[in-house]
Structure formats: C-alpha cells, structure tokens
Enzyme design. Structure first.
Site, PDB file in Angstrom:
ATOM      1  N   ARG A 134      30.303  35.891  22.018  1.00  0.00           N
ATOM      2  CA  ARG A 134      31.098  37.126  21.764  1.00  0.00           C
ATOM      3  C   ARG A 134      30.739  37.454  20.401  1.00  0.00           C
ATOM      4  O   ARG A 134      29.296  37.650  20.154  1.00  0.00           O
ATOM      5  CB  ARG A 134      31.767  35.288  20.442  1.00  0.00           C
ATOM      6  CG  ARG A 134      33.234  34.303  21.540  1.00  0.00           C
ATOM      7  CD  ARG A 134      33.859  35.527  21.925  1.00  0.00           C
ATOM      8  NE  ARG A 134      34.839  34.597  23.370  1.00  0.00           N
ATOM      9  CZ  ARG A 134      35.052  34.609  24.240  1.00  0.00           C
ATOM     10  NH1 ARG A 134      33.643  35.142  25.074  1.00  0.00           N
ATOM     11  NH2 ARG A 134      35.534  33.356  24.770  1.00  0.00           N
ATOM     12  N   GLU A 140      36.368  44.380  20.121  1.00  0.00           N
ATOM     13  CA  GLU A 140      36.858  44.649  21.651  1.00  0.00           C
ATOM     14  C   GLU A 140      38.133  45.647  22.054  1.00  0.00           C
ATOM     15  O   GLU A 140      38.921  44.341  21.387  1.00  0.00           O
ATOM     16  CB  GLU A 140      36.688  43.778  22.732  1.00  0.00           C
ATOM     17  CG  GLU A 140      34.650  43.154  22.376  1.00  0.00           C
ATOM     18  CD  GLU A 140      34.669  42.039  23.665  1.00  0.00           C
ATOM     19  OE1 GLU A 140      35.996  41.682  24.340  1.00  0.00           O
ATOM     20  OE2 GLU A 140      33.497  40.815  22.946  1.00  0.00           O
ATOM     21  N   HIS A 164      33.169  43.454  27.746  1.00  0.00           N
ATOM     22  CA  HIS A 164      33.400  41.777  28.224  1.00  0.00           C
ATOM     23  C   HIS A 164      33.645  41.446  29.955  1.00  0.00           C
ATOM     24  O   HIS A 164      34.872  41.485  29.972  1.00  0.00           O
ATOM     25  CB  HIS A 164      34.274  41.733  27.183  1.00  0.00           C
ATOM     26  CG  HIS A 164      34.450  40.446  27.125  1.00  0.00           C
ATOM     27  ND1 HIS A 164      35.015  39.577  25.826  1.00  0.00           N
ATOM     28  CD2 HIS A 164      34.520  39.122  27.598  1.00  0.00           C
ATOM     29  CE1 HIS A 164      35.109  38.273  25.671  1.00  0.00           C
ATOM     30  NE2 HIS A 164      34.615  38.242  27.249  1.00  0.00           N
TER      31      HIS A 164
HETATM   32  P1  NDP Z   1      29.465  25.490  26.610  1.00  0.00           P
HETATM   33  O1  NDP Z   1      29.864  24.642  25.356  1.00  0.00           O
HETATM   34  O2  NDP Z   1      28.859  24.751  27.802  1.00  0.00           O
HETATM   35  O3  NDP Z   1      27.337  25.993  26.267  1.00  0.00           O
HETATM   36  C1  NDP Z   1      27.761  26.488  24.432  1.00  0.00           C
HETATM   37  C2  NDP Z   1      26.643  26.115  23.605  1.00  0.00           C
HETATM   38  O4  NDP Z   1      26.284  26.822  22.231  1.00  0.00           O
HETATM   39  C3  NDP Z   1      26.241  24.750  23.724  1.00  0.00           C
HETATM   40  O5  NDP Z   1      24.655  25.029  24.434  1.00  0.00           O
HETATM   41  C4  NDP Z   1      26.178  24.344  22.273  1.00  0.00           C
HETATM   42  O6  NDP Z   1      24.727  23.297  21.774  1.00  0.00           O
HETATM   43  C5  NDP Z   1      25.923  25.986  21.840  1.00  0.00           C
HETATM   44  N1  NDP Z   1      26.312  25.800  19.940  1.00  0.00           N
HETATM   45  C6  NDP Z   1      26.898  25.427  19.979  1.00  0.00           C
HETATM   46  N2  NDP Z   1      26.541  25.643  19.053  1.00  0.00           N
HETATM   47  C7  NDP Z   1      25.603  25.939  18.202  1.00  0.00           C
HETATM   48  C8  NDP Z   1      24.877  26.429  17.114  1.00  0.00           C
HETATM   49  N3  NDP Z   1      25.552  26.669  15.782  1.00  0.00           N
HETATM   50  N4  NDP Z   1      23.906  27.099  16.863  1.00  0.00           N
HETATM   51  C9  NDP Z   1      23.524  27.138  18.439  1.00  0.00           C
HETATM   52  N5  NDP Z   1      23.845  27.235  19.794  1.00  0.00           N
HETATM   53  C10 NDP Z   1      25.051  26.195  19.873  1.00  0.00           C
HETATM   54  O7  NDP Z   1      29.881  26.411  26.753  1.00  0.00           O
HETATM   55  P2  NDP Z   1      29.956  27.963  28.202  1.00  0.00           P
HETATM   56  O8  NDP Z   1      28.156  27.824  28.193  1.00  0.00           O
HETATM   57  O9  NDP Z   1      30.414  27.602  28.917  1.00  0.00           O
HETATM   58  O10 NDP Z   1      30.073  29.286  27.423  1.00  0.00           O
HETATM   59  C11 NDP Z   1      29.468  30.052  26.555  1.00  0.00           C
HETATM   60  C12 NDP Z   1      30.548  31.123  25.824  1.00  0.00           C
HETATM   61  O11 NDP Z   1      30.378  32.088  26.377  1.00  0.00           O
HETATM   62  C13 NDP Z   1      31.536  30.388  25.306  1.00  0.00           C
HETATM   63  O12 NDP Z   1      32.539  29.904  24.010  1.00  0.00           O
HETATM   64  C14 NDP Z   1      32.099  31.497  25.870  1.00  0.00           C
HETATM   65  O13 NDP Z   1      32.197  32.167  23.853  1.00  0.00           O
HETATM   66  C15 NDP Z   1      31.420  33.027  26.157  1.00  0.00           C
HETATM   67  N6  NDP Z   1      31.342  32.994  27.202  1.00  0.00           N
HETATM   68  C16 NDP Z   1      31.849  34.417  27.242  1.00  0.00           C
HETATM   69  C17 NDP Z   1      31.849  35.067  28.674  1.00  0.00           C
HETATM   70  C18 NDP Z   1      31.788  37.177  29.085  1.00  0.00           C
HETATM   71  O14 NDP Z   1      32.608  37.262  29.670  1.00  0.00           O
HETATM   72  N7  NDP Z   1      31.023  37.506  28.559  1.00  0.00           N
HETATM   73  C19 NDP Z   1      32.182  34.233  29.878  1.00  0.00           C
HETATM   74  C20 NDP Z   1      32.123  33.056  29.560  1.00  0.00           C
HETATM   75  C21 NDP Z   1      31.395  32.748  28.618  1.00  0.00           C
HETATM   76  P3  NDP Z   1      24.756  22.269  21.271  1.00  0.00           P
HETATM   77  O15 NDP Z   1      24.898  21.863  22.339  1.00  0.00           O
HETATM   78  O16 NDP Z   1      23.468  22.025  21.216  1.00  0.00           O
HETATM   79  O17 NDP Z   1      26.187  22.107  20.554  1.00  0.00           O
HETATM   80  C1  DGY Z   2      35.139  33.128  28.380  1.00  0.00           C
HETATM   81  O1  DGY Z   2      36.130  32.684  29.503  1.00  0.00           O
HETATM   82  O2  DGY Z   2      35.527  32.660  27.189  1.00  0.00           O
HETATM   83  C2  DGY Z   2      35.001  34.911  28.453  1.00  0.00           C
HETATM   84  O3  DGY Z   2      35.074  35.372  27.521  1.00  0.00           O
HETATM   85  C3  DGY Z   2      35.363  35.240  29.175  1.00  0.00           C
HETATM   86  O4  DGY Z   2      35.802  35.445  31.002  1.00  0.00           O
END
Ligand code: NDP
Ligand code: DGY
Length: 329
Positions: free
Chosen positions: A246, A275, A294
């Site tokens: 994000r 955005e 995005h």
């Molecule tokens: P997950 O919940 O699987 O992963 C999120 C990760 O964030 C976890 O590994 C967690 O680590 C980490 N995290 C949380 N707090 C912290 C912190 N303080 N410092 C470092 N790491 C931290 O979610 P996803 O992988 O499915 O998605 C991740 C993000 O990607 C979404 O929240 C969204 O914002 C973004 N996204 C963007 C997209 C795009 O179009 N660009 C598409 C899809 C998603 P821990 O487990 O150790 O807490």
């Molecule tokens: C999400 O799902 O959070 C992405 O940013 C868009 O797919």
C-alpha cells in the site's frame, strides 16, 4: 422477504462469466440488489444513499468504509464483503463494535500480484520503461557499453518485508533468478520460509544488506510510513526499492529525496498515496522511478475469481453460514 444488498461490482463483466452470472442470478433470486453498474467507483453520495438500510455491502478498496458509511447503512447491516485482500480502507474497530462480519479475497490474487511484483522489479532494475522511451524518441544511437545499465538478481541479496501469502509467492518466483540470500522481516518468523531458504532478520539488517528491498506487508498503524528517511538512508546506494503493498507504507517525500539524491538506485511502485498519483507529482519526473496504477491483481481470470468469491462471501454472510473467506478480527 427481501434482503437489501448494495452491490457495486458488475460480476457479469468479469473473466469467469458463466460462474459469475450464476452467482449473480443466485444473488438476484435471494436479495433486492442495488447495483452500481459501472467499472468506475461509486460516488460517495451515491454510496451513502444506496447503503441505507442494506443488510449487506459489497465494496472495493477505493471505497472508504468508515463510521459515516456504517451509520448511513444503519443497524440492518450484517456483512461487508470487499473485493480485495487488503482491508485498510475499512474502519475495523467500528465494524467489530457493530458485530458486522467481513469477507475478503485472500489467496486467489496471490499469484497475479506476485507475478506483477516480479515484472515491476525487473522493469525497474533493468530500466525497461526508460529503454522503450529511448527507442521511440530516437535516443538509441548505437550500442554503448554503459548505456541503460541496471542491476541483476543473480548473486544478489533480496529482502522481503512481510513474508505473508504474497511475500512468499514473490520469494518463490525470485529464487530461481539466482538470488544468493533471501532475508525477510515481519512480526514473526515463518515456518514455511525454509522453502525459499529465507532468513528472518531485524528490519535494519534487511534494509542495509539487501540489493533489492520488496515491500509486501499489510498497511497497519505499525507499517504506516515505515519506509522513511531513516529507512532509505540505511539502504545501499545501488539498491532497488519495490512496493506492491500500500502507498502509505512509504513516506513519498523521503523516497523522492532518496531517489533524486542517489541515496538509492531506483524504485518501482504499484501503489501510491494518493491513488491516482497526480500527474504533476515529483516522483513522476524521475527516470529512476517506475510507477504503475495499482494493477497487482489485474488479470482477467483473477478479477473474475475475486468477484465470485466476494459475492459468495456476501451471500454466506447474509444467510448466516460459513463464508468461503471470512476475515477474523
Ligand atoms: P498476508 O496477511 O498474508 O501478509 C501480510 C504480511 O504483512 C504478513 O507477513 C505480516 O507479517 C506482514 N506484516 C504485518 N505487520 C507487519 C509489520 N509491522 N512489519 C512487517 N511486516 C508486517 O497478506 P497478503 O500477502 O495476502 O497481502 C499483503 C498485502 O498486499 C495486502 O494487505 C494488500 O495491502 C497488498 N496487496 C496489493 C495488491 C496490489 O494490487 N498491489 C494486490 C493484493 C494485495 P506477520 O505475519 O509476521 O505479522
Ligand atoms: C487487494 O486486493 O488488496 C489489492 O490491492 C487489489 O487486488
């Protein structure tokens, strides 16, 4: 009895048409559906008006679901289903207080987002957008030894901030490029990190040792502004910064300074604040910054599957049954 649903996504126009139409028909049979029939986001005033009295709400990440929307919906509201895995656009404390269930779309967009992250990383590190422009504008005079040189993954150290579903999928894809060391940081060490020989390290170690820093964590109060001046100052001058999580995880003024002063080599962003990023934003004047609109999960099939999942989450929430993907918070 009709259940009111305010529903802002046109299922039938997404990839998996037959399935989606099936879900849409089920929805129409069960509910009174108010549909925002456009790929453009619903205007706020329409949202506030349309959601009044609704039992369910299907929203996009561009819809801020705050107290105002929840108040406008009123006490009927049982379920909110978001067409995203990220939920930072929703006031979770307020939603919890009101006992509203939340559905989201994890897993189904992981591959598409990881793939886009790798594409962005390679495009940024190997300066593809700059190269394309040079070909078009006549800047390509001849082959030159140092012209448009960039940075390769082979033998490199990659640091992933947030080795969650998407972070792990990115790591799996990057390893075969010859990455020597894979570091990751987050709140907890991950048991599946061994698969990519991931080493759990403090954030400072990751930032100072990585040739590529990839941000794939969730946006939370702890990660907001995480990538700031202090962070960029610790990075190598030759390092590549990639963010597909994000925009608000990054302090963009500090990133601009780091890129324009040569503190870091280059950056690739799929997400920004705001955005869309205004076309006169300073980051867009930099050759060493690649900005995408995005599009992490933007494949036809992924968006179709997300649409179907979010509709099924909504239906389950309305019927009081198990959701295919309920957010536990
Ligand atoms: P997950 O919940 O699987 O992963 C999120 C990760 O964030 C976890 O590994 C967690 O680590 C980490 N995290 C949380 N707090 C912290 C912190 N303080 N410092 C470092 N790491 C931290 O979610 P996803 O992988 O499915 O998605 C991740 C993000 O990607 C979404 O929240 C969204 O914002 C973004 N996204 C963007 C997209 C795009 O179009 N660009 C598409 C899809 C998603 P821990 O487990 O150790 O807490
Ligand atoms: C999400 O799902 O959070 C992405 O940013 C868009 O797919």
């Amino acid at each position: 009895h009709f259940i009111n649903v305010f529903f802002f996504f046109v299922l039938a126009t997404s990839g998996n048409q037959t399935h989606n139409l099936g879900v849409a028909h089920t929805m129409l049979a069960l509910c009174k559906v108010s549909l925002w029939d456009s790929d453009e986001p619903v205007p706020r005033a329409e949202l506030l008006k349309g959601v009044a009295g609704a039992h369910g709400l299907l929203c996009l990440l561009s819809d801020k679901i705050d107290t105002e929307v929840l108040d406008a919906a009123g006490p009927n509201l049982k379920v909110i289903s978001t067409l995203s895995v990220g939920f930072d656009h929703m006031a979770m404390d307020e939603i919890k207080k009101r006992g509203v269930r939340v559905g989201y779309t994890p897993d189904v967009l992981t591959d598409a987002t990881a793939e886009l992250t790798v594409a962005l990383l390679l495009a940024t590190a190997r300066r593809l957008p700059e190269g394309v422009v040079e070909v078009i504008n006549g800047g390509w005079s001849t082959w030159k030894p140092l012209w448009l040189c960039g940075y390769g993954l082979s033998g490199s150290t990659v640091g992933v901030i947030g080795l969650g579903r998407i972070g792990m999928a990115i790591a799996r894809r990057l390893k075969p490029f010859g990455v020597k060391k894979l570091l990751y940081s987050g709140r907890t060490a991950k048991s599946n990190a061994a698969e990519v020989e991931g080493e759990y390290v403090p954030l400072d170690t990751l930032v100072s040792e990585s040739d590529f820093v990839v941000v794939s964590c969730a946006l939370t109060p702890d990660t907001q502004g995480l990538c700031n001046k202090d962070f960029f100052c610790k990075m190598k001058n030759t390092a590549v910064f990639i963010n597909t999580s994000r925009g608000a995880v990054v302090n963009q003024e500090d990133l601009y300074q780091a890129l324009s002063s040569g503190q870091i080599a280059c950056a690739g962003l799929d997400v920004t604040t705001p955005e869309p990023l205004p076309t006169d934003h300073p980051l867009l004047t930099l050759k060493n910054c690649v900005v995408l609109p995005h599009i992490g999960s933007a494949t036809y099939s992924t968006r179709g599957i997300m649409a179907e999942l979010s509709a099924n989450n909504l239906l389950a929430g309305l019927q009081g049954t198990d959701m295919p993907s309920e957010l536990k918070f």
